[in-house]
Design a protein around this motif. Sequence first.
Motif, PDB file in Angstrom:
ATOM      1  N   ARG A 242     -27.193 -12.366   5.853  1.00  0.00           N
ATOM      2  CA  ARG A 242     -27.899 -11.473   6.776  1.00  0.00           C
ATOM      3  C   ARG A 242     -28.758 -10.460   6.013  1.00  0.00           C
ATOM      4  NH1 ARG A 242     -29.431 -11.679  12.098  1.00  0.00           N
ATOM      5  NH2 ARG A 242     -29.120  -9.730  13.180  1.00  0.00           N
ATOM      6  N   ASN A 243     -28.190  -9.886   4.963  1.00  0.00           N
ATOM      7  CA  ASN A 243     -28.943  -8.910   4.177  1.00  0.00           C
ATOM      8  C   ASN A 243     -30.132  -9.558   3.469  1.00  0.00           C
ATOM      9  OD1 ASN A 243     -27.205  -6.872   4.936  1.00  0.00           O
ATOM     10  ND2 ASN A 243     -25.973  -6.965   3.066  1.00  0.00           N
ATOM     11  N   THR A 244     -29.947 -10.795   3.028  1.00  0.00           N
ATOM     12  CA  THR A 244     -31.057 -11.514   2.387  1.00  0.00           C
ATOM     13  C   THR A 244     -32.183 -11.739   3.384  1.00  0.00           C
ATOM     14  OG1 THR A 244     -29.515 -12.612   0.879  1.00  0.00           O
ATOM     15  CG2 THR A 244     -31.695 -13.591   1.114  1.00  0.00           C
ATOM     16  N   ARG A 245     -31.826 -12.065   4.614  1.00  0.00           N
ATOM     17  CA  ARG A 245     -32.841 -12.236   5.655  1.00  0.00           C
ATOM     18  C   ARG A 245     -33.542 -10.915   5.956  1.00  0.00           C
ATOM     19  NH1 ARG A 245     -32.804  -9.936  11.114  1.00  0.00           N
ATOM     20  NH2 ARG A 245     -34.028 -11.293  12.462  1.00  0.00           N
ATOM     21  N   HIS A 246     -32.797  -9.802   5.922  1.00  0.00           N
ATOM     22  CA  HIS A 246     -33.414  -8.484   6.117  1.00  0.00           C
ATOM     23  C   HIS A 246     -34.444  -8.202   5.020  1.00  0.00           C
ATOM     24  CE1 HIS A 246     -31.038  -7.563   9.497  1.00  0.00           C
ATOM     25  NE2 HIS A 246     -29.985  -7.050   8.896  1.00  0.00           N
ATOM     26  N   CYS A 247     -34.173  -8.703   3.831  1.00  0.00           N
ATOM     27  CA  CYS A 247     -35.122  -8.507   2.727  1.00  0.00           C
ATOM     28  C   CYS A 247     -36.455  -9.189   3.013  1.00  0.00           C
ATOM     29  CB  CYS A 247     -34.540  -9.050   1.418  1.00  0.00           C
ATOM     30  SG  CYS A 247     -33.154  -8.095   0.777  1.00  0.00           S
TER      31      CYS A 247
ATOM     32  N   ASN B 105     -39.185 -17.727   1.841  1.00  0.00           N
ATOM     33  CA  ASN B 105     -38.927 -16.980   3.080  1.00  0.00           C
ATOM     34  C   ASN B 105     -38.450 -17.911   4.196  1.00  0.00           C
ATOM     35  OD1 ASN B 105     -39.740 -14.674   1.782  1.00  0.00           O
ATOM     36  ND2 ASN B 105     -41.684 -14.475   2.849  1.00  0.00           N
ATOM     37  N   THR B 106     -39.104 -19.065   4.333  1.00  0.00           N
ATOM     38  CA  THR B 106     -38.715 -20.011   5.376  1.00  0.00           C
ATOM     39  C   THR B 106     -37.313 -20.546   5.123  1.00  0.00           C
ATOM     40  OG1 THR B 106     -41.035 -20.667   5.642  1.00  0.00           O
ATOM     41  CG2 THR B 106     -39.374 -22.128   6.579  1.00  0.00           C
TER      42      THR B 106
ATOM     43  N   ALA C 236     -33.173 -28.623   7.812  1.00  0.00           N
ATOM     44  CA  ALA C 236     -34.500 -28.062   7.535  1.00  0.00           C
ATOM     45  C   ALA C 236     -34.482 -27.265   6.235  1.00  0.00           C
ATOM     46  CB  ALA C 236     -34.948 -27.180   8.697  1.00  0.00           C
ATOM     47  N   ALA C 237     -33.415 -26.476   6.019  1.00  0.00           N
ATOM     48  CA  ALA C 237     -33.296 -25.706   4.780  1.00  0.00           C
ATOM     49  C   ALA C 237     -33.158 -26.641   3.583  1.00  0.00           C
ATOM     50  CB  ALA C 237     -32.096 -24.766   4.858  1.00  0.00           C
TER      51      ALA C 237
END
Length: 294
Positions: free
Chosen positions: A206-211, A142-143, A103-104
């Motif tokens: 993980r940090n990128t997703r937190h952003c 974002n997705t 998907a990515a």
Amino acid sequence: MTFGQKEDGTAVLGMIATSEAAFVVTQKAIYRVELADQIDPNRTNINIPNTQQLFSAAGADSDIVARTLLTTSELFTKSHFPDIKIRDRIVSISAEVMTELLAAEEILSQLEAAEKGQIEEIAASKDLTRLPAIPNIKTRSNTFIQKSEHALQAIYRLPAVFYESEMKAAGRWPDSLTEALTAKFGENDVMASFARQLAEFAHQVRNTRHCVEHHKPDQRIVARDFHFNLDGAIARPTIQVIHPKTPIDETDLARISHQKKCIGPENLRNCFCNKELSDSGTGSDADTLYFRAA
């Protein structure tokens, strides 16, 4: 029962069976097959047929498929892992990793195609005032980040099949795997070393997703559509990660996965199946414990 569309004349290359269904793999696609006995174990309705359903539009030709689901089928055989429950969990997790990575990858492929289409359209118009545009670039970015992080979470569920209690006792992931393996096999064990490298990459993802989901002034994503650089050249859509610990400089969004140790399907598939590790010839005590000869 036949597989594939008329335009897909590829033969079946393999089948990965679980207690609930089987994955039939061709070059171009994967199909999920359920037998009537699996759908209706008590056979209350004799008219229920065996069924097949397209599971993935990518097959053995895809490097992601090869490094996830197909690698799992080769490593986790009945001779080494006779417990069907363990193999079912491993196959299920591997299929999830594969699905999220595909998907990515599709998001980036569609973005590249949209970029190409916009560039050609603007060039044909010969209107120097128009910039190419992909208005939903922030949603796409974002997705893409969320899909990548979902794949990472699933990757960490694989070792939890064998080290669940140790990982829970060690604390929060991703460092829990490193601590569990180090405590069990020593810090110089090849798998413990790999876990440390994986954790470093996992913190960035993980940090990128937190952003995305917990954005702050110093923790956010900057996604830009086509824009002029100061030198007058038109830049393709870009992404920048602003984070105090794991920033990522502004880079082309569609090509971010090609950068070493950067978020995206290309680097995440290497986390799942690391060729450098498997070809190194260096053994691990973890291998001795869980991969016994038939």
